[in-house]
Write an enzyme that holds these catalytic residues in place. Sequence first.
Site, PDB file in Angstrom:
ATOM      1  N   ARG A  52      41.398  43.716  53.627  1.00  0.00           N
ATOM      2  CA  ARG A  52      42.073  44.257  55.195  1.00  0.00           C
ATOM      3  C   ARG A  52      41.734  45.535  54.864  1.00  0.00           C
ATOM      4  O   ARG A  52      41.595  46.546  54.248  1.00  0.00           O
ATOM      5  CB  ARG A  52      43.359  44.387  54.074  1.00  0.00           C
ATOM      6  CG  ARG A  52      44.071  44.532  55.119  1.00  0.00           C
ATOM      7  CD  ARG A  52      46.207  44.910  54.553  1.00  0.00           C
ATOM      8  NE  ARG A  52      47.319  45.074  55.565  1.00  0.00           N
ATOM      9  CZ  ARG A  52      47.262  46.332  55.489  1.00  0.00           C
ATOM     10  NH1 ARG A  52      47.182  46.816  53.885  1.00  0.00           N
ATOM     11  NH2 ARG A  52      48.636  46.375  55.866  1.00  0.00           N
ATOM     12  N   HIS A  82      21.789  63.146  53.544  1.00  0.00           N
ATOM     13  CA  HIS A  82      21.721  63.641  55.134  1.00  0.00           C
ATOM     14  C   HIS A  82      22.303  65.200  55.258  1.00  0.00           C
ATOM     15  O   HIS A  82      22.219  65.722  56.171  1.00  0.00           O
ATOM     16  CB  HIS A  82      22.740  63.325  56.436  1.00  0.00           C
ATOM     17  CG  HIS A  82      23.483  62.885  55.685  1.00  0.00           C
ATOM     18  ND1 HIS A  82      24.651  61.914  55.322  1.00  0.00           N
ATOM     19  CD2 HIS A  82      24.928  62.954  56.811  1.00  0.00           C
ATOM     20  CE1 HIS A  82      25.676  61.850  55.214  1.00  0.00           C
ATOM     21  NE2 HIS A  82      26.900  63.222  56.434  1.00  0.00           N
ATOM     22  N   HIS A 132      44.647  62.928  48.733  1.00  0.00           N
ATOM     23  CA  HIS A 132      44.435  63.751  49.495  1.00  0.00           C
ATOM     24  C   HIS A 132      46.143  65.549  49.438  1.00  0.00           C
ATOM     25  O   HIS A 132      46.544  64.852  49.943  1.00  0.00           O
ATOM     26  CB  HIS A 132      44.430  64.149  51.206  1.00  0.00           C
ATOM     27  CG  HIS A 132      43.278  62.826  51.154  1.00  0.00           C
ATOM     28  ND1 HIS A 132      42.093  63.709  50.726  1.00  0.00           N
ATOM     29  CD2 HIS A 132      42.556  61.867  51.308  1.00  0.00           C
ATOM     30  CE1 HIS A 132      40.869  62.765  51.317  1.00  0.00           C
ATOM     31  NE2 HIS A 132      41.258  61.270  51.757  1.00  0.00           N
ATOM     32  N   HIS A 146      39.427  60.744  43.832  1.00  0.00           N
ATOM     33  CA  HIS A 146      38.856  58.981  44.188  1.00  0.00           C
ATOM     34  C   HIS A 146      39.403  58.888  42.530  1.00  0.00           C
ATOM     35  O   HIS A 146      38.493  59.124  41.879  1.00  0.00           O
ATOM     36  CB  HIS A 146      38.057  59.093  44.619  1.00  0.00           C
ATOM     37  CG  HIS A 146      37.455  57.964  44.091  1.00  0.00           C
ATOM     38  ND1 HIS A 146      36.141  57.806  43.576  1.00  0.00           N
ATOM     39  CD2 HIS A 146      38.056  56.098  45.722  1.00  0.00           C
ATOM     40  CE1 HIS A 146      35.736  56.230  43.612  1.00  0.00           C
ATOM     41  NE2 HIS A 146      37.108  55.885  44.719  1.00  0.00           N
ATOM     42  N   ASN A 199      38.514  55.048  40.511  1.00  0.00           N
ATOM     43  CA  ASN A 199      38.663  52.974  41.236  1.00  0.00           C
ATOM     44  C   ASN A 199      37.764  52.514  39.850  1.00  0.00           C
ATOM     45  O   ASN A 199      37.320  53.177  38.862  1.00  0.00           O
ATOM     46  CB  ASN A 199      36.925  52.835  42.392  1.00  0.00           C
ATOM     47  CG  ASN A 199      36.710  51.393  42.067  1.00  0.00           C
ATOM     48  OD1 ASN A 199      36.144  50.505  42.128  1.00  0.00           O
ATOM     49  ND2 ASN A 199      37.903  50.836  43.091  1.00  0.00           N
ATOM     50  N   VAL A 200      38.571  51.450  39.523  1.00  0.00           N
ATOM     51  CA  VAL A 200      38.305  50.313  38.971  1.00  0.00           C
ATOM     52  C   VAL A 200      37.849  48.867  38.783  1.00  0.00           C
ATOM     53  O   VAL A 200      39.303  48.656  39.403  1.00  0.00           O
ATOM     54  CB  VAL A 200      39.204  50.812  37.522  1.00  0.00           C
ATOM     55  CG1 VAL A 200      38.401  51.905  36.272  1.00  0.00           C
ATOM     56  CG2 VAL A 200      40.523  50.382  37.493  1.00  0.00           C
ATOM     57  N   ARG A 201      37.377  48.391  38.627  1.00  0.00           N
ATOM     58  CA  ARG A 201      37.514  47.193  38.714  1.00  0.00           C
ATOM     59  C   ARG A 201      36.374  45.887  38.285  1.00  0.00           C
ATOM     60  O   ARG A 201      35.574  46.245  37.072  1.00  0.00           O
ATOM     61  CB  ARG A 201      36.350  47.197  40.383  1.00  0.00           C
ATOM     62  CG  ARG A 201      34.786  47.596  40.555  1.00  0.00           C
ATOM     63  CD  ARG A 201      34.134  47.872  41.825  1.00  0.00           C
ATOM     64  NE  ARG A 201      33.039  48.575  41.180  1.00  0.00           N
ATOM     65  CZ  ARG A 201      33.083  50.250  41.005  1.00  0.00           C
ATOM     66  NH1 ARG A 201      33.842  50.436  41.252  1.00  0.00           N
ATOM     67  NH2 ARG A 201      32.018  50.486  41.272  1.00  0.00           N
TER      68      ARG A 201
END
Length: 305
Positions: free
Chosen positions: A260, A175, A96, A106, A108-110
């Site tokens: 967590r 929404h 941010h 953002h 993400n790698v998984r």
Amino acid sequence: MTDSGPEVKRYLNDLHDRITAAVEGIDMAKFRRDPWTRAEGGGGESRILSEGSVFERAGVSISHVLGDKMPPTASNLRPEIAGAPFEALGLSLVLHPRNPYVPTTHCNVRYLVTKPRSGPAVWWFGGGFDLTPYYPFDEDVLHWHRTARAACLPFGAGVYERYKDWCDRYFFLPHRNETRGVGGLFFDDLNEGGFERSFEFMRSVGDHFLPAFMPLVERRKDLLYGDRERNFQLYRRGRYVEFNLICDRGTLFGLQSRGRTESILMSMPPLVRWDYDWRPEPGSPEARLYEEFLRPRSYLTEVGG
């Protein structure tokens, strides 16, 4: 874990360090490093930078989580693995910026593997990156998508278009009838072509994140702004919070797997505002965001190749 799990973990640890170093280098500030363990098995390390000169909040977290029962968010499309033990490895970050002219981002790698009660282990890769500007610049959006396309090019025709479209559909607030930003890449359940090919693609996405984002930070971090731009940034951050708490599967997976909480919610901006029924002034820079960018667009063909 599969025999290849340690190889994935080594890559994620290296990417964690590379992204940390790049953010610290441009911000001239240090991350707080917060290792953690999980009673059910596994742990990770969350790195948080707060009140930097460039980033108001930057979070880069790595995790290796083990569980006795696959959470519903990961098994609802795969009933054969419902209730099976699992391991999940991943890196996730949200940055941010302080300056409203620098986008939020953002990545993400998984990798996830599970062993059903009968049959072989089931594994897949997922991830991607997306960009959420407040005051978009055409050249920045083009650079972002060109770099995303470059990450996909070695893997065949149509790969960028497929995962770009998936990103537009995933990072959408029904929404609000808005995309969260200008998109990027999103993929999940990837195991086609075998482990090595799938892992190679995940690495390509991870390796292209810094080249996609850091040039935008360099271009915009010193631009002058005032209260109007800052207030709009805080208002639009509200959409980020809405998406993460209402729509995001990753947030739900983390909470359902009893991860967590502080690390799961590190993606939240430090300051945000909601104004009742706010609408941009016609013809304003703020209106341009709504009119031109908060919908799926083929930027590389509409704006420039």
